[in-house]
Write a protein that holds these residues in place. Structure first.
Motif, PDB file in Angstrom:
ATOM      1  N   LEU A 160       0.854  -1.147   0.071  1.00  0.00           N
ATOM      2  CA  LEU A 160       0.072   0.087  -0.077  1.00  0.00           C
ATOM      3  C   LEU A 160       0.828   1.300  -0.005  1.00  0.00           C
ATOM      4  O   LEU A 160       0.558   2.258  -0.765  1.00  0.00           O
ATOM      5  N   GLY A 161       1.847   1.320   0.828  1.00  0.00           N
ATOM      6  CA  GLY A 161       2.885   2.430   0.810  1.00  0.00           C
ATOM      7  C   GLY A 161       3.363   2.718  -0.073  1.00  0.00           C
ATOM      8  O   GLY A 161       3.764   3.445  -0.894  1.00  0.00           O
ATOM      9  N   ALA A 162       4.303   1.339  -0.845  1.00  0.00           N
ATOM     10  CA  ALA A 162       5.054   1.604  -1.947  1.00  0.00           C
ATOM     11  C   ALA A 162       4.400   2.088  -3.280  1.00  0.00           C
ATOM     12  O   ALA A 162       4.947   3.192  -4.083  1.00  0.00           O
ATOM     13  N   PHE A 163       3.346   1.636  -3.352  1.00  0.00           N
ATOM     14  CA  PHE A 163       2.365   2.010  -4.575  1.00  0.00           C
ATOM     15  C   PHE A 163       1.970   3.265  -4.616  1.00  0.00           C
ATOM     16  O   PHE A 163       1.943   4.281  -5.485  1.00  0.00           O
ATOM     17  N   THR A 164       1.539   3.576  -3.361  1.00  0.00           N
ATOM     18  CA  THR A 164       0.868   4.853  -3.220  1.00  0.00           C
ATOM     19  C   THR A 164       1.865   6.161  -3.258  1.00  0.00           C
ATOM     20  O   THR A 164       1.712   7.089  -4.056  1.00  0.00           O
ATOM     21  N   ALA A 165       3.342   5.671  -2.874  1.00  0.00           N
ATOM     22  CA  ALA A 165       4.133   6.727  -3.016  1.00  0.00           C
ATOM     23  C   ALA A 165       4.781   6.805  -4.296  1.00  0.00           C
ATOM     24  O   ALA A 165       5.148   8.125  -5.051  1.00  0.00           O
ATOM     25  N   ASN A 166       4.417   5.993  -5.411  1.00  0.00           N
ATOM     26  CA  ASN A 166       4.695   5.979  -6.802  1.00  0.00           C
ATOM     27  C   ASN A 166       3.532   6.857  -7.644  1.00  0.00           C
ATOM     28  O   ASN A 166       3.315   6.532  -8.953  1.00  0.00           O
ATOM     29  N   GLY A 167       2.464   6.944  -6.845  1.00  0.00           N
ATOM     30  CA  GLY A 167       1.299   7.756  -7.544  1.00  0.00           C
ATOM     31  C   GLY A 167       0.167   6.894  -7.963  1.00  0.00           C
ATOM     32  O   GLY A 167      -0.745   7.464  -8.672  1.00  0.00           O
ATOM     33  N   ALA A 168       0.301   5.456  -7.627  1.00  0.00           N
ATOM     34  CA  ALA A 168      -1.020   4.683  -7.939  1.00  0.00           C
ATOM     35  C   ALA A 168      -1.975   4.799  -7.106  1.00  0.00           C
ATOM     36  O   ALA A 168      -1.891   5.414  -5.916  1.00  0.00           O
ATOM     37  N   LYS A 169      -3.053   4.603  -7.771  1.00  0.00           N
ATOM     38  CA  LYS A 169      -4.574   4.619  -6.861  1.00  0.00           C
ATOM     39  C   LYS A 169      -4.881   3.263  -6.289  1.00  0.00           C
ATOM     40  O   LYS A 169      -4.931   2.274  -7.559  1.00  0.00           O
ATOM     41  N   ILE A 170      -4.751   2.684  -5.027  1.00  0.00           N
ATOM     42  CA  ILE A 170      -4.898   1.563  -4.726  1.00  0.00           C
ATOM     43  C   ILE A 170      -6.560   1.010  -4.708  1.00  0.00           C
ATOM     44  O   ILE A 170      -7.221   2.053  -3.932  1.00  0.00           O
ATOM     45  N   ARG A 171      -6.637   0.198  -5.357  1.00  0.00           N
ATOM     46  CA  ARG A 171      -8.230  -0.276  -5.185  1.00  0.00           C
ATOM     47  C   ARG A 171      -8.242  -1.736  -4.605  1.00  0.00           C
ATOM     48  O   ARG A 171      -7.678  -2.846  -4.937  1.00  0.00           O
ATOM     49  N   PRO A 172      -8.938  -1.758  -3.268  1.00  0.00           N
ATOM     50  CA  PRO A 172      -9.320  -2.927  -2.450  1.00  0.00           C
ATOM     51  C   PRO A 172      -9.923  -4.003  -3.096  1.00  0.00           C
ATOM     52  O   PRO A 172     -11.034  -3.541  -3.644  1.00  0.00           O
ATOM     53  N   VAL A 173      -9.381  -5.194  -2.970  1.00  0.00           N
ATOM     54  CA  VAL A 173     -10.225  -6.478  -3.529  1.00  0.00           C
ATOM     55  C   VAL A 173     -10.630  -7.522  -2.306  1.00  0.00           C
ATOM     56  O   VAL A 173      -9.438  -7.953  -1.662  1.00  0.00           O
ATOM     57  N   VAL A 174     -11.600  -7.686  -2.244  1.00  0.00           N
ATOM     58  CA  VAL A 174     -11.741  -8.424  -0.973  1.00  0.00           C
ATOM     59  C   VAL A 174     -11.226 -10.051  -1.213  1.00  0.00           C
ATOM     60  O   VAL A 174     -11.185 -10.471  -2.419  1.00  0.00           O
ATOM     61  N   SER A 175     -10.774 -10.623  -0.112  1.00  0.00           N
ATOM     62  CA  SER A 175     -10.093 -11.864  -0.292  1.00  0.00           C
ATOM     63  C   SER A 175     -10.714 -12.924   0.881  1.00  0.00           C
ATOM     64  O   SER A 175     -11.393 -12.402   1.734  1.00  0.00           O
ATOM     65  N   ASP A 176     -10.553 -14.076   0.419  1.00  0.00           N
ATOM     66  CA  ASP A 176     -11.361 -15.266   1.407  1.00  0.00           C
ATOM     67  C   ASP A 176     -10.284 -16.347   1.413  1.00  0.00           C
ATOM     68  O   ASP A 176      -9.143 -16.130   1.111  1.00  0.00           O
ATOM     69  N   LYS A 177     -10.711 -17.390   1.988  1.00  0.00           N
ATOM     70  CA  LYS A 177      -9.819 -18.863   2.094  1.00  0.00           C
ATOM     71  C   LYS A 177      -9.442 -19.056   0.730  1.00  0.00           C
ATOM     72  O   LYS A 177      -8.444 -20.041   0.797  1.00  0.00           O
ATOM     73  N   TYR A 178      -9.815 -18.730  -0.305  1.00  0.00           N
ATOM     74  CA  TYR A 178      -9.275 -18.979  -1.717  1.00  0.00           C
ATOM     75  C   TYR A 178      -8.415 -17.914  -2.229  1.00  0.00           C
ATOM     76  O   TYR A 178      -8.322 -17.811  -3.378  1.00  0.00           O
ATOM     77  N   GLY A 179      -8.234 -16.971  -1.224  1.00  0.00           N
ATOM     78  CA  GLY A 179      -7.279 -15.855  -1.841  1.00  0.00           C
ATOM     79  C   GLY A 179      -8.058 -14.784  -2.431  1.00  0.00           C
ATOM     80  O   GLY A 179      -9.322 -14.489  -2.270  1.00  0.00           O
ATOM     81  N   MET A 180      -7.650 -13.962  -3.157  1.00  0.00           N
ATOM     82  CA  MET A 180      -7.926 -12.726  -3.792  1.00  0.00           C
ATOM     83  C   MET A 180      -9.260 -13.160  -4.697  1.00  0.00           C
ATOM     84  O   MET A 180      -9.164 -13.989  -5.429  1.00  0.00           O
ATOM     85  N   ASP A 181     -10.478 -12.384  -4.610  1.00  0.00           N
ATOM     86  CA  ASP A 181     -11.473 -12.579  -5.465  1.00  0.00           C
ATOM     87  C   ASP A 181     -11.546 -12.024  -6.727  1.00  0.00           C
ATOM     88  O   ASP A 181     -11.785 -10.938  -6.750  1.00  0.00           O
ATOM     89  N   ILE A 182     -10.917 -12.503  -7.619  1.00  0.00           N
ATOM     90  CA  ILE A 182     -10.528 -12.088  -9.021  1.00  0.00           C
ATOM     91  C   ILE A 182     -11.885 -11.472  -9.729  1.00  0.00           C
ATOM     92  O   ILE A 182     -11.830 -10.492 -10.186  1.00  0.00           O
ATOM     93  N   ALA A 183     -12.895 -12.279  -9.585  1.00  0.00           N
ATOM     94  CA  ALA A 183     -14.375 -11.902 -10.127  1.00  0.00           C
ATOM     95  C   ALA A 183     -14.652 -10.468  -9.607  1.00  0.00           C
ATOM     96  O   ALA A 183     -15.315  -9.534 -10.423  1.00  0.00           O
ATOM     97  N   TYR A 184     -14.627 -10.448  -8.083  1.00  0.00           N
ATOM     98  CA  TYR A 184     -14.914  -9.078  -7.582  1.00  0.00           C
ATOM     99  C   TYR A 184     -14.064  -7.901  -7.992  1.00  0.00           C
ATOM    100  O   TYR A 184     -14.724  -6.797  -8.433  1.00  0.00           O
ATOM    101  N   GLY A 185     -12.739  -8.302  -8.200  1.00  0.00           N
ATOM    102  CA  GLY A 185     -12.281  -7.052  -8.955  1.00  0.00           C
ATOM    103  C   GLY A 185     -12.211  -6.870 -10.287  1.00  0.00           C
ATOM    104  O   GLY A 185     -12.330  -5.536 -10.530  1.00  0.00           O
ATOM    105  N   ILE A 186     -12.888  -7.698 -10.805  1.00  0.00           N
ATOM    106  CA  ILE A 186     -13.015  -7.548 -12.455  1.00  0.00           C
ATOM    107  C   ILE A 186     -14.196  -6.530 -12.449  1.00  0.00           C
ATOM    108  O   ILE A 186     -14.642  -5.769 -13.307  1.00  0.00           O
TER     109      ILE A 186
END
Length: 490
Positions: A232-258
């Motif tokens: 979060l800190g590294a990419f924010t420092a480089n000007g990126a916009k961080i978009r939170p994607v929910v995660s569960d026991k199967y890892g990052m929810d790719i469908a949610y992110g899309i």
């Protein structure tokens, strides 16, 4: 003069009895932060010689500070600054300093991304200590083969003396890159050559270089929610916009992110062990992520920070090994398996990006320290690293089991353990009558370094939890820590 003696030449400036002057001056440099919590003090004899005062005066001053709680005497080891300073002055001074800094930001002509990072930094700052029981992110430091490493380091230095001034390899020491390439192809199923291996100074530099090469101001990047605050800190420092994607026991929810963030230019993910919840990205989600990234010209940063800490089933093949269209930048680190201060890691870069990354690395710091690279190359090639991994993995499983059993014995109604067969910390969900802030505060009082889950959340977490690291301490210390915690939790 030893390096910690640099604090002491001007201790005796005030009037009064020598022992009182010594006590007051030493207390002052503890309170103003010149001596950090856990710092070891010189012996009373060394103090006496350094300050040109009697040893009795030194001993009297030290004993008084021990009685007051500023110092701790460890039999056979020495005297240390306490982790639990009785005064509130340190907190007040630190808070005032941070507030003053933020008040002045509007008057300073600094990068606006740095201003934005202050909220991230202040959220992390109370929890950055690495020397308490249950601190997270620390491996089995007590099992590291220091003598063996010292011999290899000495051999590397003898070889290096003939090459001083001749080594200039931005991508890193080639034999180390070859050793890493061979190792990750065998253990993680990566598809790479040594030419794709870039040696970096830890994962933080890996992220900064990647952002520098691939992201433009305002580009969107997915990050797990909750997720790694270092990213979060590294990419924010480089000007990126961080978009939170929910995660569960199967890892990052790719469908949610899309669905929610279809315009992202990069995805940051830790598929082998999602941080901090510990889920493993399922094979179906890996394939979906790779397909979507290739179709939409999106880069994937794969943070494989602790895949070697797996205690049951073998890990699913790394994203980079499954990637057929070169969209994955793979990052690995040695600090978890070695020790936190060992700041060597590596990137596996798509062939098309080798030259841009070489340029970025060269102008970041020219190259990474040579001696550590040569030593690590020998450590891996001679088979020592693989043996160390097996030893650490066995110890971590034993330590994790001991910690879980202790929680079930002493705190069955307070903590609900999130099951995981990997990683070096566990997640404990709190009972409804408990709060993160209260648990963390109580832990600090008795010297425990637990972390609140909220530290890693960009949004309000659904439930409150704490994280307990277990790798850095033997089972007996972990059990004792839980027993002490149970005594102060209602």
């Amino acid at each position: 003069m030893k390096k910690h003696d640099a604090h002491f030449p001007h201790l005796l400036l005030k009037k009064g009895k020598i022992k009182d002057r010594f006590h007051d001056a030493l207390k002052e440099i503890i309170l103003n932060g010149q001596l950090k919590a856990g710092a070891k003090l010189p012996s009373s004899r060394a103090f006496s010689e350094l300050m040109s005062i009697s040893r009795n005066s030194v001993i009297a001053g030290l004993e008084r500070l021990i009685d007051e709680g500023y110092l701790i005497a460890k039999k056979g080891s020495g005297t240390y600054v306490s982790h639990n300073i009785p005064d509130e002055m340190i907190h007040i001074q630190a808070t005032s300093q941070h507030q003053h800094t933020e008040e002045q930001l509007s008057d300073l002509n600094i990068n606006p991304q740095i201003k934005e990072m202050f909220s991230i930094w202040h959220k992390a700052l109370p929890h950055v200590e690495q020397n308490r029981i249950f601190s997270i992110g620390v491996g089995c430091t007590d099992l590291f083969p220091h003598d063996l490493w010292g011999r290899l380091l000495g051999r590397s230095w003898r070889q290096f003396r003939r090459l001083i001034g001749q080594v200039n390899e931005p991508f890193g020491f080639r034999p180390l890159r070859q050793a890493i390439s061979d190792y990750v192809k065998t253990t993680r199923g990566l598809n790479c050559t040594e030419d794709q291996i870039l040696i970096v100074n830890g994962t933080q530099q890996a992220m900064n270089l990647t952002a520098h090469v691939l992201l433009q101001q305002g580009d969107e990047i997915w990050l797990d929610e909750p997720g790694y605050d270092g990213a979060l800190g590294a990419f924010t420092a480089n000007g990126a916009k961080i978009r939170p994607v929910v995660s569960d026991k199967y890892g990052m929810d790719i469908a949610y992110g899309i669905r929610h963030w279809p315009n992202a230019k990069m995805i940051f993910t830790a598929p082998s062990h999602q941080f901090p919840l510990g889920g493993t990205l399922s094979l179906s989600r890996r394939i979906a992520l790779l397909d979507w990234a290739a179709e939409n010209n999106v880069w994937i940063f794969e943070d494989d920070y602790n895949s070697e800490f797996r205690y049951a089933a073998q890990p699913i093949q790394a994203l980079q090994g499954l990637d057929q269209r070169e969209r994955v930048i793979y990052a690995g680190t040695f600090s978890k398996m070695m020790f936190p201060e060992f700041r060597l890691g590596f990137l596996v870069i798509p062939k098309s990006l080798i030259e841009p990354f070489k340029l970025a690395k060269y102008y970041a710091d020219t190259r990474t320290s040579y001696l550590e690279q040569v030593t690590l190359a020998a450590f891996i090639s001679d088979g020592h690293y693989a043996r160390h991994v097996r030893r650490v993995r066995k110890a971590c499983y034993e330590r994790q089991s001991a910690l879980i059993e202790a929680i079930q014995l002493y705190l069955p109604d307070s903590f609900q353990i999130e099951p995981s067969d990997s990683g070096i910390h566990i997640v404990c969900w709190l009972a409804e009558h408990l709060t993160e802030s209260d648990i963390v505060a109580k832990c600090r009082e008795i010297g425990l370094g637990v972390q609140p889950l909220s530290r890693y959340c960009q949004t309000d977490s659904i439930k409150q939890a704490i994280l307990l690291g277990f790798a850095a301490h033997p089972p007996s210390e972990l059990v004792e820590g839980i027993r002490k915690l149970a005594q102060i939790i209602p």
